[in-house]
Design a protein around this motif. Sequence first.
Motif, PDB file in Angstrom:
ATOM      1  N   THR A  82       1.260  -1.177  -0.257  1.00 21.39           N
ATOM      2  CA  THR A  82      -0.011  -0.006  -0.330  1.00 21.39           C
ATOM      3  C   THR A  82       0.912   0.888   0.321  1.00 21.39           C
ATOM      4  OG1 THR A  82      -1.857  -1.386   0.878  1.00 21.39           O
ATOM      5  CG2 THR A  82      -1.823   1.248   1.421  1.00 21.39           C
ATOM      6  N   ALA A  83       1.700   1.700   0.325  1.00 22.64           N
ATOM      7  CA  ALA A  83       2.691   2.009   0.165  1.00 22.64           C
ATOM      8  C   ALA A  83       3.766   2.879  -0.449  1.00 22.64           C
ATOM      9  CB  ALA A  83       3.852   2.267   1.879  1.00 22.64           C
ATOM     10  N   TRP A  84       4.474   1.222  -1.010  1.00 20.16           N
ATOM     11  CA  TRP A  84       4.310   1.750  -2.850  1.00 20.16           C
ATOM     12  C   TRP A  84       3.832   1.931  -3.419  1.00 20.16           C
ATOM     13  CZ3 TRP A  84       6.853  -2.715  -6.335  1.00 20.16           C
ATOM     14  CH2 TRP A  84       7.175  -1.813  -7.348  1.00 20.16           C
ATOM     15  N   ALA A  85       2.565   1.600  -3.382  1.00 26.85           N
ATOM     16  CA  ALA A  85       1.234   2.274  -4.388  1.00 26.85           C
ATOM     17  C   ALA A  85       1.146   3.368  -3.661  1.00 26.85           C
ATOM     18  CB  ALA A  85       0.052   1.022  -4.507  1.00 26.85           C
ATOM     19  N   THR A  86       1.122   3.908  -3.076  1.00 28.17           N
ATOM     20  CA  THR A  86       0.363   5.388  -2.685  1.00 28.17           C
ATOM     21  C   THR A  86       1.610   5.952  -3.292  1.00 28.17           C
ATOM     22  OG1 THR A  86      -0.767   4.700  -0.775  1.00 28.17           O
ATOM     23  CG2 THR A  86      -0.314   7.248  -0.647  1.00 28.17           C
ATOM     24  N   GLN A  87       3.260   5.654  -3.157  1.00 28.06           N
ATOM     25  CA  GLN A  87       4.253   6.909  -3.167  1.00 28.06           C
ATOM     26  C   GLN A  87       4.529   6.603  -4.817  1.00 28.06           C
ATOM     27  OE1 GLN A  87       7.084   5.353  -4.335  1.00 28.06           O
ATOM     28  NE2 GLN A  87       8.486   7.382  -4.851  1.00 28.06           N
ATOM     29  N   ARG A  88       3.716   6.053  -5.322  1.00 30.58           N
ATOM     30  CA  ARG A  88       4.331   5.736  -7.186  1.00 30.58           C
ATOM     31  C   ARG A  88       2.715   6.496  -7.874  1.00 30.58           C
ATOM     32  NH1 ARG A  88       8.632   5.110  -9.110  1.00 30.58           N
ATOM     33  NH2 ARG A  88       7.188   4.623 -11.024  1.00 30.58           N
ATOM     34  N   GLN A  89       1.679   6.771  -6.611  1.00 32.47           N
ATOM     35  CA  GLN A  89       0.859   7.706  -7.454  1.00 32.47           C
ATOM     36  C   GLN A  89       0.921   9.118  -7.901  1.00 32.47           C
ATOM     37  OE1 GLN A  89      -2.386   7.076  -4.798  1.00 32.47           O
ATOM     38  NE2 GLN A  89      -2.600   5.345  -6.047  1.00 32.47           N
TER      39      GLN A  89
END
Length: 71
Positions: A64-71
């Motif tokens: 979740t943290a990675w996908a959020t950072q990639r947005q």
Amino acid sequence: MIWLITSGHNAEDAKEPAQHHPAWQAAPEPAIDAFSHAQLRLWDSIARADDPDEWAYVVLAAATAWATQRQ
């Protein structure tokens, strides 16, 4: 990335060692974005399975943290 995050890096810091890998350098940004979101969907489904192990929630939080950072 998610394994770096689960081992204590935040999503931004985890990017530092990853970006030195040739595969990371060669990958188009949209492909990395898609992969991060695929990881999120994968770990969400694992965490929602019947009686998942506790570590699945830790990996889900990292994804979740990675996908959020990639947005």
